[in-house]
Design a protein around this motif. Structure first.
Motif, PDB file in Angstrom:
ATOM      1  N   GLY A   1     -25.227 -16.779  12.535  1.00 39.36           N
ATOM      2  CA  GLY A   1     -26.668 -17.023  12.568  1.00 39.36           C
ATOM      3  C   GLY A   1     -27.357 -16.562  11.299  1.00 39.36           C
ATOM      4  O   GLY A   1     -28.363 -17.148  10.875  1.00 39.36           O
ATOM      5  N   VAL A   2     -26.817 -15.529  10.651  1.00 35.97           N
ATOM      6  CA  VAL A   2     -27.382 -15.014   9.404  1.00 35.97           C
ATOM      7  C   VAL A   2     -27.354 -16.098   8.322  1.00 35.97           C
ATOM      8  O   VAL A   2     -28.232 -16.163   7.465  1.00 35.97           O
ATOM      9  CB  VAL A   2     -26.604 -13.757   8.945  1.00 35.97           C
ATOM     10  N   LYS A   3     -26.342 -16.958   8.372  1.00 35.59           N
ATOM     11  CA  LYS A   3     -26.215 -18.050   7.389  1.00 35.59           C
ATOM     12  C   LYS A   3     -26.896 -19.328   7.871  1.00 35.59           C
ATOM     13  O   LYS A   3     -26.718 -20.386   7.266  1.00 35.59           O
ATOM     14  CB  LYS A   3     -24.732 -18.328   7.116  1.00 35.59           C
ATOM     15  N   GLY A   4     -27.626 -19.225   8.969  1.00 37.66           N
ATOM     16  CA  GLY A   4     -28.363 -20.391   9.460  1.00 37.66           C
ATOM     17  C   GLY A   4     -27.565 -21.309  10.369  1.00 37.66           C
ATOM     18  O   GLY A   4     -28.033 -22.388  10.733  1.00 37.66           O
ATOM     19  N   PHE A   5     -26.364 -20.900  10.762  1.00 35.96           N
ATOM     20  CA  PHE A   5     -25.562 -21.730  11.667  1.00 35.96           C
ATOM     21  C   PHE A   5     -26.129 -21.644  13.084  1.00 35.96           C
ATOM     22  O   PHE A   5     -26.571 -20.582  13.521  1.00 35.96           O
ATOM     23  CB  PHE A   5     -24.109 -21.267  11.694  1.00 35.96           C
ATOM     24  N   LYS A   6     -26.096 -22.764  13.797  1.00 42.51           N
ATOM     25  CA  LYS A   6     -26.514 -22.767  15.197  1.00 42.51           C
ATOM     26  C   LYS A   6     -25.807 -23.890  15.939  1.00 42.51           C
ATOM     27  O   LYS A   6     -25.236 -24.796  15.332  1.00 42.51           O
ATOM     28  CB  LYS A   6     -28.031 -22.900  15.319  1.00 42.51           C
TER      29      LYS A   6
END
Length: 426
Positions: free
Chosen positions: A153-158
């Motif tokens: 999530g820190v890298k924007g993955f969802k």
């Protein structure tokens, strides 16, 4: 997850060695919080924690080499937020019994620590940079089995919306990733030999047969009970009833590897929540990662393809674009087998379709298993215990799975399709 349910040994001290090695300028932990990493119904097989840590950083002259690879380089200021995902086993007796026979934590840590890096290195050797998932870490003083991972999530993955199902753009990118994984996993066998035993069989070990038979009994009978509520059920109900006593035998037959076919290391659990997407500023997909490598299984590509396409695509596309999606997968598979100089015959598109027909029965187990969970609205009763249990709560939950309006729409089109492909034949 209530704070009282977080194991007492999950503390800041557990992460200190990890933070020292991976956070540039680490001085000490300022604050630590562990909480549930997934809502009810979003993850069945394990307990997922998200660990949020605020790290205090050293002064400007930290004495640490700037060449040290850091997952969390310092920002301007004196502290930095850091987060990890930690998976833990259920303490249920049924789960513990299963773990004695097949330790999915041993399997997943082997995948993250050995197999995934090995697969990525196969691409590196030909100058192609492909990443398949999150980075994994060791926690030296963990008190139970665990898997510790970077928080994507820190890298924007969802995750994409599991209830709506994947549209064509998402599906094509997942099929590309699966094809890349399958290609390298097949090449790896030609160059380094067979995978270790714990990866070859997955759950399909003979000693697991009684337990799996018991677990599937309730689910199977509840699906049969639900069938009369589905439009057009008359055409398939007799075949569904006839399948119940031999369901596990057929699953074990499916699991046998035919050395004359094209075989790969399947991800084994490729449903929507085990696939994460990173998007650019315009909402276009930049990257796709696979997560949850706990059920890998060596064998036919039909496993991952049926599992993903039946469980996780949107209803409008599920069958109308099925053959097209197989073509997309095959084109990517051929491309990457050639890039990696695969030394054996490359499977034709027809070979892939023949495998999907031969192993079509697996599609039935997906439609009546994981697909029902994927399509269920969020509910607090969604749990591993209720999914496989024969308690009153378990039976009620399984009936809920098979009677949701969304599932009904999907199953009413999938069952005739499986029937017409011969997938329900004994």
């Amino acid at each position: 997850m209530a704070a009282s349910k977080i194991p007492g040994w999950v503390t800041a001290e557990l992460f200190e060695d990890l933070l020292k090695a991976n956070v540039e300028g680490f001085s000490k932990v300022k604050s630590f919080k562990a909480d549930s990493g997934s809502a009810a119904g979003e993850n069945y097989a394990t307990i997922m924690l998200r660990v949020n840590i605020e790290v205090e950083l050293q002064g400007k002259s930290r004495g640490r080499s700037s060449r040290i690879k850091s997952d969390f380089p310092p920002l301007d200021g004196k502290s930095k937020p850091v987060s990890y995902m930690v998976k833990l086993p259920h303490q249920l007796e049924m789960f513990q019994e299963m773990m004695k026979r097949t330790n999915i934590f041993d399997i997943e840590r082997t995948m993250y620590n050995q197999v995934v890096p090995e697969i990525e290195a196969i691409y590196e050797e030909v100058g192609v940079d492909i990443t398949f998932g999150a980075r994994s870490y060791d926690l030296k003083n963990a008190k139970t089995d665990y898997v510790a991972l970077e928080d994507l999530g820190v890298k924007g993955f969802k995750n994409a919306n599991r209830l709506e199902g994947f549209d064509q753009a998402h599906t094509e990118r997942v099929l590309q990733k699966l094809a890349q994984w399958h290609a390298a996993s097949a090449v790896r066998v030609t160059t380094k030999g067979s995978y270790t035993d714990i990866l070859l069989d997955g759950l399909y070990k003979e000693e697991n047969r009684p337990m799996m038979t018991e677990m599937m009994k309730g689910i199977g009978s509840n699906f049969v009970k639900s069938c009369p509520t589905y439009e057009g059920y008359e055409v398939f109900i007799d075949k569904v009833k006839a399948l119940q006593p031999v369901l596990i035998d057929k699953m074990f037959d499916f699991a046998k590897v035919d050395p004359m076919e094209f075989n790969v290391l399947n991800h084994g659990d490729s449903w929507s929540n085990n696939i994460m997407f990173q998007y650019d500023a315009f909402g276009k997909i930049k990257e796709v990662y696979l997560v949850d490598y706990q059920l890998p299984k060596y064998g036919t590509v039909a496993q991952d393809l049926l599992y993903f396409l039946i469980s996780s695509t949107k209803l409008e596309d599920k069958l109308s674009k099925f053959d097209y999606y197989i073509k997309v997968y095959h084109e990517n598979l051929v491309e990457h087998l050639k890039i990696l100089k695969y030394s054996k015959p490359i499977p034709s598109l027809r070979d892939i379709h023949l495998a999907l027909f031969k192993y079509g029965f697996f599609g039935y187990t997906v439609a009546t298993g994981v697909m029902a969970a994927v399509l269920l609205d969020p509910t607090d009763t969604a749990s591993f215990e209720n999914f496989v249990g024969d308690t009153e709560a378990g039976l009620a939950f399984q009936m809920q799975l098979f009677n949701s309006p969304r599932f009904r729409k999907h199953i009413q089109v999938i069952m005739p399709w499986l029937l017409n492909r011969g997938a329900l034949d004994m």
